[in-house]
Every structure is written in C-alpha cells, then in structure tokens.
Design a protein around this motif. Structure first.
Motif, PDB file in Angstrom:
ATOM      1  N   ALA A   1      16.695   4.467  23.695  1.00  0.00           N
ATOM      2  CA  ALA A   1      15.939   5.488  24.412  1.00  0.00           C
ATOM      3  C   ALA A   1      15.469   6.614  23.500  1.00  0.00           C
ATOM      4  N   ASP A   2      16.207   6.866  22.420  1.00  0.00           N
ATOM      5  CA  ASP A   2      15.855   7.979  21.535  1.00  0.00           C
ATOM      6  C   ASP A   2      14.994   7.557  20.340  1.00  0.00           C
ATOM      7  N   TYR A   3      14.513   6.293  20.360  1.00  0.00           N
ATOM      8  CA  TYR A   3      13.722   5.853  19.201  1.00  0.00           C
ATOM      9  C   TYR A   3      12.383   6.574  19.137  1.00  0.00           C
ATOM     10  N   ASP A   4      11.804   6.930  20.269  1.00  0.00           N
ATOM     11  CA  ASP A   4      10.513   7.619  20.245  1.00  0.00           C
ATOM     12  C   ASP A   4      10.619   8.991  19.606  1.00  0.00           C
ATOM     13  N   ALA A   5      11.739   9.666  19.825  1.00  0.00           N
ATOM     14  CA  ALA A   5      11.940  10.961  19.177  1.00  0.00           C
ATOM     15  C   ALA A   5      12.011  10.788  17.657  1.00  0.00           C
ATOM     16  N   TYR A   6      12.657   9.709  17.225  1.00  0.00           N
ATOM     17  CA  TYR A   6      12.720   9.389  15.795  1.00  0.00           C
ATOM     18  C   TYR A   6      11.333   9.088  15.253  1.00  0.00           C
TER      19      TYR A   6
ATOM     20  N   ARG B   1      27.346  -2.582   9.113  1.00  0.00           N
ATOM     21  CA  ARG B   1      28.781  -2.894   9.043  1.00  0.00           C
ATOM     22  C   ARG B   1      29.580  -1.876   9.860  1.00  0.00           C
ATOM     23  N   TRP B   2      29.156  -0.603   9.792  1.00  0.00           N
ATOM     24  CA  TRP B   2      29.813   0.425  10.598  1.00  0.00           C
ATOM     25  C   TRP B   2      29.617   0.136  12.083  1.00  0.00           C
ATOM     26  N   LYS B   3      28.413  -0.264  12.489  1.00  0.00           N
ATOM     27  CA  LYS B   3      28.160  -0.603  13.891  1.00  0.00           C
ATOM     28  C   LYS B   3      29.055  -1.758  14.342  1.00  0.00           C
ATOM     29  N   ALA B   4      29.186  -2.764  13.495  1.00  0.00           N
ATOM     30  CA  ALA B   4      30.027  -3.909  13.839  1.00  0.00           C
ATOM     31  C   ALA B   4      31.486  -3.480  13.999  1.00  0.00           C
ATOM     32  N   ALA B   5      31.936  -2.589  13.124  1.00  0.00           N
ATOM     33  CA  ALA B   5      33.314  -2.106  13.204  1.00  0.00           C
ATOM     34  C   ALA B   5      33.539  -1.299  14.481  1.00  0.00           C
ATOM     35  N   GLU B   6      32.545  -0.495  14.852  1.00  0.00           N
ATOM     36  CA  GLU B   6      32.656   0.283  16.083  1.00  0.00           C
ATOM     37  C   GLU B   6      32.744  -0.641  17.304  1.00  0.00           C
TER      38      GLU B   6
ATOM     39  N   ALA C   1      36.044  -2.298  17.639  1.00  0.00           N
ATOM     40  CA  ALA C   1      37.076  -1.377  18.116  1.00  0.00           C
ATOM     41  C   ALA C   1      36.878  -1.006  19.581  1.00  0.00           C
ATOM     42  N   GLY C   2      35.864  -1.599  20.222  1.00  0.00           N
ATOM     43  CA  GLY C   2      35.627  -1.324  21.637  1.00  0.00           C
ATOM     44  C   GLY C   2      34.828  -0.074  21.895  1.00  0.00           C
ATOM     45  N   ARG C   3      34.188   0.466  20.858  1.00  0.00           N
ATOM     46  CA  ARG C   3      33.380   1.671  21.022  1.00  0.00           C
ATOM     47  C   ARG C   3      31.893   1.333  20.954  1.00  0.00           C
ATOM     48  N   THR C   4      31.082   2.188  21.544  1.00  0.00           N
ATOM     49  CA  THR C   4      29.630   2.034  21.475  1.00  0.00           C
ATOM     50  C   THR C   4      29.114   2.840  20.298  1.00  0.00           C
ATOM     51  N   PRO C   5      28.490   2.189  19.316  1.00  0.00           N
ATOM     52  CA  PRO C   5      28.021   2.927  18.139  1.00  0.00           C
ATOM     53  C   PRO C   5      26.936   3.937  18.522  1.00  0.00           C
ATOM     54  N   THR C   6      27.117   5.165  18.066  1.00  0.00           N
ATOM     55  CA  THR C   6      26.123   6.213  18.295  1.00  0.00           C
ATOM     56  C   THR C   6      25.930   6.984  16.998  1.00  0.00           C
ATOM     57  N   PRO C   7      24.712   7.051  16.466  1.00  0.00           N
ATOM     58  CA  PRO C   7      23.464   6.520  17.012  1.00  0.00           C
ATOM     59  C   PRO C   7      23.387   5.000  16.860  1.00  0.00           C
ATOM     60  N   GLY C   8      22.441   4.403  17.592  1.00  0.00           N
ATOM     61  CA  GLY C   8      22.315   2.958  17.561  1.00  0.00           C
ATOM     62  C   GLY C   8      21.463   2.430  16.433  1.00  0.00           C
ATOM     63  N   PHE C   9      20.747   3.322  15.734  1.00  0.00           N
ATOM     64  CA  PHE C   9      19.893   2.889  14.626  1.00  0.00           C
ATOM     65  C   PHE C   9      19.980   3.929  13.509  1.00  0.00           C
ATOM     66  N   LEU C  10      19.701   3.503  12.298  1.00  0.00           N
ATOM     67  CA  LEU C  10      19.881   4.327  11.110  1.00  0.00           C
ATOM     68  C   LEU C  10      18.802   5.402  11.017  1.00  0.00           C
TER      69      LEU C  10
END
Length: 279
Positions: free
Chosen positions: A247-252, A165-170, A173-182
């Motif tokens: 791109a940062d999923y491998d670090a996760y 829901r936070w990602k959808a709100a971002e 609002a015209g913003r790119t959600p960061t981080p892209g995954f929980l």
C-alpha cells in the motif's frame, strides 16, 4: 568462419535450446539462466579471433567479471534450481490467454531476448572491424567507468540480498516484515539501482567502439539502446506488481527516482495518495 558468423551460429543454438527447454519444463526463465553466460562467450569469440588484440581482450575480461558477478548473484537467489523461474513470468501468464503467452514465449522471451544479448555485445564487432589502434587514455577511462558501474550493481544486489534474507528471517519467526520492500541504501536514491548499473555497464562497453574508431555513433549502439528500452518496460511491469502488493509503494514512487540515482523528493503524503487514486 568470421567471429560474427560463429556468434550467429551460437545464437541460433542458444535460442532453440532455451525455447525447447521452456516447452519441456514449463519454466520460462531459461534465457535468464544464460543471460550472464552467453555474453562472455560472444565477446571471447571476438577476442580469440583477433589473435589477442589488447582492446578486445580487455573487453572480454571486463565482460567476464560482469558475468561472474551476475551468475553468482543469480545462483544464490536460486535461479538455476528447478522452480527458480522469475516470479514475473507467472504473473504475466495469469494475465494473458495461453496461446498469446506461448507466442510471447517464442518471439519475445526466446528469440528477441537472445538476439538482444548478442546485440549489446556487438561493440566487439565494431572494434574487431576497426584498424585497432593501441590502447589509450580513453580505453582506461571506459574500463574504470565500467568497473565503477560493476561495483555499484554489486552493492545494490548485496543490499537487496541482505534485505530479502531479513524478510525471510522475520517470516520464519512468525512476524510480518515491515517495511515490505527495500527503501534504504542505494534504494533510497533509486527504486531500481541494479537496473541502472546493469544498463550503464553496457553503455560503457559501447565506449570501446568509440575509442577504437574515434567515431561517436555506430550501429552497434543499438544493443545498449534496446537494452534500455527493455529495462523501461521491465520497470513498469515490476512496479505494477509492487503497487498491488504494498500500500505504501506509491509514496515511495513519489519521492524516489525510478532508475537514475537522484536525491529523494519531499512529497506530501496526500500527493502520493492522490496519484494512486488517479491511476
């Protein structure tokens, strides 16, 4: 008709129904839509046929609680709406020739998954066929463990829901959600805590078969085993998509346990990059 026979008739009807609906609608999540409903029906069939055996009724009540929670979570994500198909089926369709996917739909999505749903309910058959000793301390422990796993899955799904829901709100609002995954909460100690708790509940459910018979290993453990194997495959497929998106999923992945919650690892950034390059 014996309760297992009733369940087999229901299985045949549900399997045919989900397959036909997938052909008519070209949506392939019909088994997903009955996943939280069919087990409730199956286990109550055994409870009703027993004449109200306390253990089977307890099992049915617990599965009903599991089903109600999962149905609610699936519904609020839009799973029952037209177009509410699991995004992974669309990805898989792109990767497979059309005839191969149609065979996959029939044999795996429709037949295998429906059979699996009945299989992980069949500790109820073991209990039904036992001498049905009265409820004891072991039943109480199993019930508490089942409810603890149910609470864990509820928390994980709520954290995921709030994040999306936070990602959808971002985005709105015209913003790119960061981080892209929980990556916080339970997702800090497991990449898929909801997967873990879902499997764990059905392993706990099998515990009632042990409690009723005093024997640790029954054929009805097959459902929990096959469910675990299904989730292993689902995890690999889901993460193949996430690794392409982020791109940062491998670090996760390098620092976080895949399924079983565990302490995060300290991994140098170069190590995760090297692992991605090797893949």
């Amino acid at each position: 008709m014996a309760p297992l026979g009733v369940c087999l008739v229901l299985l045949a009807a549900i399997t045919a129904g989900t397959w036909v609906l997938s052909l008519v609608t070209r949506e392939y999540s019909w088994v997903d839509r009955i996943w939280s409903i069919a087990p409730v029906v199956y286990v109550w069939v055994f409870a009703a046929a027993s004449g109200g055996d306390a253990r089977l009724v307890l099992m049915a009540v617990l599965v009903t609680a599991w089903g109600a929670r999962l149905t609610f979570n699936f519904a609020r994500k839009g799973g029952y709406r037209p177009g509410g198909e699991d995004y992974r089926w669309a990805v898989l369709r792109e990767r497979m020739p059309r005839p191969a996917f149609e065979a996959f739909n029939l044999f795996f999505i429709s037949i295998y998954q429906n059979v699996l749903i009945l299989l992980f309910c069949l500790p109820a058959q073991t209990v039904s066929a036992s001498s049905r000793p009265p409820l004891g301390a072991w039943d109480a422990i199993v019930a508490v463990v089942f409810l603890a796993f149910l609470a864990g899955e509820t928390i994980a799904d709520q954290q995921q829901w709030a994040f999306h829901r936070w990602k959808a709100a971002e985005r709105a609002a015209g913003r790119t959600p960061t981080p892209g995954f929980l990556q916080t909460g339970l997702f800090r100690v497991s990449r898929h805590p909801n997967f873990f708790f879902e499997q764990a509940q059905w392993w706990a459910f099998y515990g009632f078969a042990v409690a009723a018979t005093g024997i640790w290993l029954h054929w009805s453990v097959a459902g929990a085993v096959l469910l675990t194997l299904l989730f292993i495959g689902s995890t690999v497929f889901t993460e193949s998509i996430s690794r392409r998106r982020y791109a940062d999923y491998d670090a996760y992945r390098a620092r976080t346990s895949a399924i079983v919650p565990w302490f995060p690892r300290s991994v140098p950034a170069a190590t995760a990059a090297d692992a991605h390059a090797r893949d």
